[in-house]
Design a protein around this motif. Structure first.
Motif, mmCIF file in Angstrom:
data_model
loop_
_atom_site.group_PDB
_atom_site.id
_atom_site.type_symbol
_atom_site.label_atom_id
_atom_site.label_comp_id
_atom_site.label_asym_id
_atom_site.label_seq_id
_atom_site.Cartn_x
_atom_site.Cartn_y
_atom_site.Cartn_z
ATOM 1 N N LYS A 66 0.830 -1.212 0.000
ATOM 2 C CA LYS A 66 0.000 0.000 0.000
ATOM 3 C C LYS A 66 0.864 1.263 0.000
ATOM 4 O O LYS A 66 0.668 2.168 -0.820
ATOM 5 C CB LYS A 66 -0.919 0.022 1.237
ATOM 6 C CG LYS A 66 -1.802 -1.198 1.397
ATOM 7 C CD LYS A 66 -2.689 -1.094 2.615
ATOM 8 C CE LYS A 66 -1.931 -1.068 3.931
ATOM 9 N NZ LYS A 66 -1.227 -2.351 4.234
ATOM 10 N N SER A 67 1.820 1.287 0.941
ATOM 11 C CA SER A 67 2.678 2.473 1.020
ATOM 12 C C SER A 67 3.483 2.634 -0.260
ATOM 13 O O SER A 67 3.666 3.748 -0.760
ATOM 14 C CB SER A 67 3.638 2.365 2.200
ATOM 15 O OG SER A 67 2.917 2.375 3.405
ATOM 16 N N THR A 68 3.932 1.505 -0.791
ATOM 17 C CA THR A 68 4.717 1.556 -2.021
ATOM 18 C C THR A 68 3.900 2.195 -3.147
ATOM 19 O O THR A 68 4.384 3.085 -3.853
ATOM 20 C CB THR A 68 5.157 0.127 -2.412
ATOM 21 O OG1 THR A 68 5.877 -0.425 -1.309
ATOM 22 C CG2 THR A 68 6.038 0.143 -3.646
ATOM 23 N N ALA B 287 -2.256 10.321 2.038
ATOM 24 C CA ALA B 287 -2.183 10.140 3.485
ATOM 25 C C ALA B 287 -1.886 8.677 3.766
ATOM 26 O O ALA B 287 -2.614 7.795 3.319
ATOM 27 C CB ALA B 287 -3.504 10.556 4.127
ATOM 28 N N ASP B 288 -0.766 8.417 4.461
ATOM 29 C CA ASP B 288 -0.405 7.035 4.793
ATOM 30 C C ASP B 288 -0.728 6.771 6.253
ATOM 31 O O ASP B 288 -0.015 7.211 7.141
ATOM 32 C CB ASP B 288 1.091 6.808 4.505
ATOM 33 C CG ASP B 288 1.430 5.324 4.428
ATOM 34 O OD1 ASP B 288 0.617 4.505 4.918
ATOM 35 O OD2 ASP B 288 2.492 4.987 3.873
ATOM 36 N N GLU B 289 -1.825 6.068 6.464
ATOM 37 C CA GLU B 289 -2.310 5.772 7.819
ATOM 38 C C GLU B 289 -2.335 7.008 8.710
ATOM 39 O O GLU B 289 -1.679 7.050 9.755
ATOM 40 C CB GLU B 289 -1.456 4.663 8.443
ATOM 41 C CG GLU B 289 -1.570 3.384 7.630
ATOM 42 C CD GLU B 289 -0.823 2.210 8.246
ATOM 43 O OE1 GLU B 289 -0.718 2.181 9.474
ATOM 44 O OE2 GLU B 289 -0.374 1.343 7.492
ATOM 45 N N PRO B 290 -3.099 8.008 8.335
ATOM 46 C CA PRO B 290 -3.085 9.269 9.070
ATOM 47 C C PRO B 290 -3.630 9.146 10.489
ATOM 48 O O PRO B 290 -3.334 9.984 11.330
ATOM 49 C CB PRO B 290 -3.981 10.197 8.233
ATOM 50 C CG PRO B 290 -4.869 9.276 7.469
ATOM 51 C CD PRO B 290 -4.045 8.055 7.187
#
Ligand SMILES: Nc1ncnc2c1ncn2[C@@H]1O[C@H](COP(=O)(O)OP(=O)(O)OP(=O)(O)O)[C@@H](O)[C@H]1O
Ligand SMILES: [Mg+2]
Lengths: 233, 397
Positions: free
Chosen positions: A53-55, A174-177
């Motif tokens: 996901k982050s990638t 937004a990465d796991e905000p």
């Protein structure tokens, strides 16, 4: 509000693959991912830990590069940009919100929000107006002179959101905000993001583990073992 | 100011604010590093000043005066009869002579150079020793009179008219003198710690006690009508006394002084090397501090880059911070060099009559400050520039 078929495509991900290398051994993370994001869409990316996901988010945000495939943002193939051009492109088009807020600890809330504006041609007064507007949107006008260490996690994340929106970027990533926040603060942040989407028309791509967070999005996509499943809404 | 200049000035201010705050995030670490640079620059400045003090005699000496000595060694003397013969050589304007006396005041710890001189010619040849005419006259007319430097007078509290006794080492006995004149230096490079008295006073007593050592002198001082002719006149002097019992070796005063200094040149070179080693050590220390700092902030640099800051912004922050530290430390070191050198000169005055911080030392100080700052920033900056943004962000949390 659902994005209708006629809506303008703002992000187009085409057959994107990405592997990391462990020694000489390629470890595929994303395999031939293809999907579009419409302007004004609020997308939640979900999936188990390590699914990429982050990638994927980093690729769209232009801070990592694809192995193959292409990503168009607002009609521009960002894979064709040089590193310096990409940096300038990010400054104008991407607002980042991270799990750990990532504010600069030696700068006040005001200064942190002003930071991305230093890369623009705005005058000092215009910058002040922008920063004050952003502070008002996240409802932290009274904390402008506080340093990050003097703010709660939720407040820090609101400053980070103000920093992300102050340049009026094309997309917010937004990465796991809410990953590091308690229930109440997480609720506030999610409310704020919904408002940014509905009131200000911001396109938001959010990686999350939290089903309550995903609920707020228009579109939820699941990533599993490098493959994207269909849309669920 | 135009809009663009305003904007640049503001960004520069923002950067300055950012890096000065960054510099003091680890207050103790930064203060210790600054202190280290201060001490290093101070040590470098003092060691360089010791070296230049060592050569001060050479630098103050003239290339327009010749010195003739016994060609075998300085410990052998020359007959006084040579004066007339030297005077007749073409290109010689005046001749005087002096003898190292080696007298001690009370005990050896009170060392200062003292010479028996032929007063009139000697003082005429050394205009850098500035004397009041009345004092000069008083010295010349008193056979037991002596001329002392201002610093020497201060050191022992001697005043005009004071009587004092030197114990002879080369010429045994107690030698009594009366202070008749106190000279000051024409400029800062003049040694103000010397002691001169009448060669005649020495010679007359030698005639009585050690007749074989009478009518001799250590060196001849030769004034030139044309300084350009130094080499020719030197050769002419030495040719005159070739195959005589005491052959001469004639050279410029500068060369003569240099031959003294070169005896101990190895020590001076060692001091010089040490002074540069000090700089290298502090460079390594600052580089290590900066590397540590930059390693901790890799995540932050990644955030800056993610927001769209370019590599040169990030490099600027790192170099700015390391230069901030090195210039602060170095500036303090330079400021401290003057009072410390002054104190050092006071305490060590008898060994280093001229102890002045030279401007070349200051330029080297400044140069090394910048070099330390730049070198310390290079590796962290390269690292920060190369870091992939996504990788850098992954390190946070
Ligand atoms: N720089 C890297 N080098 C090697 N492997 C990497 C690198 N970055 C990511 N990976 C691997 O790629 C895979 C996907 O990582 P990614 O961070 O995108 O997962 P994720 O879905 O965001 O997981 P999480 O929910 O835990 O944040 C993981 O197996 C991870 O170990
Ligand atoms: Mg992740």
């Amino acid at each position: 509000m659902l994005p209708d078929q006629n809506q303008e495509i703002i992000v187009s991900v085409n057959a994107v693959s990405k592997s990391y290398y462990r020694g000489n051994q390629p470890v595929p993370v994303l395999e031939e991912i293809t999907f579009d994001i419409a302007r004004g869409e609020y997308l939640a990316l979900m999936g188990p830990s390590g699914s990429g996901k982050s990638t994927l988010l980093n690729l769209i945000a232009g801070i990592d590069t694809v192995d193959s495939g292409s990503i168009f943002v607002d009609g521009l193939d960002i894979a064709l940009l040089s590193e310096a051009e990409l940096a300038a492109w990010r400054a104008a088009n991407v607002g980042f919100i991270f799990q750990f807020y990532n504010l600069i600890p030696v700068l006040t809330a005001y200064e942190n929000i002003e930071l991305p504006l230093l890369l623009t041609a705005l005058t000092r007064r215009e910058r002040r107006e922008h920063v004050e507007t952003a502070l008002a949107v996240v409802n932290l006008t009274d904390r402008a002179e506080h340093y990050p260490s003097q703010l709660s996690g939720g407040q820090q994340q609101r400053v980070a959101i103000a920093r992300a929106i102050v340049t009026d970027p094309t997309v917010l990533v937004a990465d796991e905000p809410t990953g590091d926040l308690d229930r109440v603060s997480a609720g506030e942040i999610l409310g704020l993001m919904s408002r940014l989407n509905s009131d200000f028309g911001k396109t938001i791509i959010m990686v999350t583990h939290d089903p309550r967070a995903a609920e707020k999005a228009h579109v939820i996509r699941h990533l599993e073992k490098g493959v994207l499943s269909d849309v669920s809404t | 100011m135009s809009f663009a200049t305003w904007k640049k000035a503001y960004s520069a201010m923002f950067l300055l604010k950012l890096l000065s705050r960054n510099a003091f995030r680890h207050r103790l670490r930064t203060l210790l590093t600054i202190l280290g640079i201060t001490v290093a620059i101070l040590a470098f400045g003092l060691l360089q000043t010791v070296v230049s003090a060592w050569y001060a005699g050479v630098n103050a000496s003239s290339a327009a005066r010749l010195i003739s000595r016994n060609s075998i060694s300085l410990i052998f003397s020359l007959p006084i009869s040579y004066q007339e013969r030297i005077r007749r050589i073409e290109g010689v304007s005046s001749v005087s002579y002096a003898n190292w006396f080696g007298g001690v005041y009370i005990n050896e710890k009170n060392f200062f150079p003292n010479f028996a001189i032929e007063p009139q010619g000697y003082l005429a040849l050394y205009p850098e020793f500035v004397l009041e005419p009345s004092q000069k006259q008083a010295f010349i007319s008193d056979r037991k009179g002596c001329v002392i430097g201002r610093k020497l007078a201060e050191r022992f509290g001697w005043k005009i008219g004071d009587g004092l006794t030197l114990k002879g080492t080369i010429f045994p006995g107690n030698w009594e003198f009366v202070v008749r004149a106190i000279y000051t230096g024409a400029d800062k490079s003049t040694d103000e710690s010397q002691f001169f008295f009448h060669w005649d006073y020495l010679n007359e007593s030698l005639k009585k006690t050690m007749p074989r050592r009478a009518d001799q002198t250590g060196i001849y001082l030769i004034g030139l009508t044309n300084p350009q002719a130094a080499a020719e006149v030197s050769m002419a002097v030495d040719a005159t006394f070739k195959n005589s019992l005491a052959e001469t070796l004639t050279e410029t005063e500068k060369a003569f002084q240099l031959s003294f200094v070169s005896m101990t040149e190895a020590i001076v070179i060692a001091i010089r090397i040490v002074s540069f080693v000090v700089i290298i050590i502090i460079m390594v220390v600052v580089a290590n501090t900066m590397a540590m700092t930059a390693r901790e902030r890799i995540g932050e640099y990644a955030i800056f880059k993610a927001m769209g800051f370019q590599w040169y912004h990030v490099a600027g922050m790192i170099f700015g911070e390391s230069l901030f530290i090195s210039i602060t430390g170095g500036g303090l070191g330079i400021l401290l060099t003057f009072p410390v050198a002054h104190k050092f000169g006071e305490v060590m005055g008898q060994f280093f009559p001229i102890f002045q911080v030279e401007s070349s030392t200051l330029y080297m100080d400044m140069f090394f400050c910048l070099i330390v700052g730049v070198i310390a920033g290079v590796f962290p900056a390269m690292r920060a520039i190369k870091i992939n943004v996504a990788d850098g962000l992954r390190r946070i949390g």
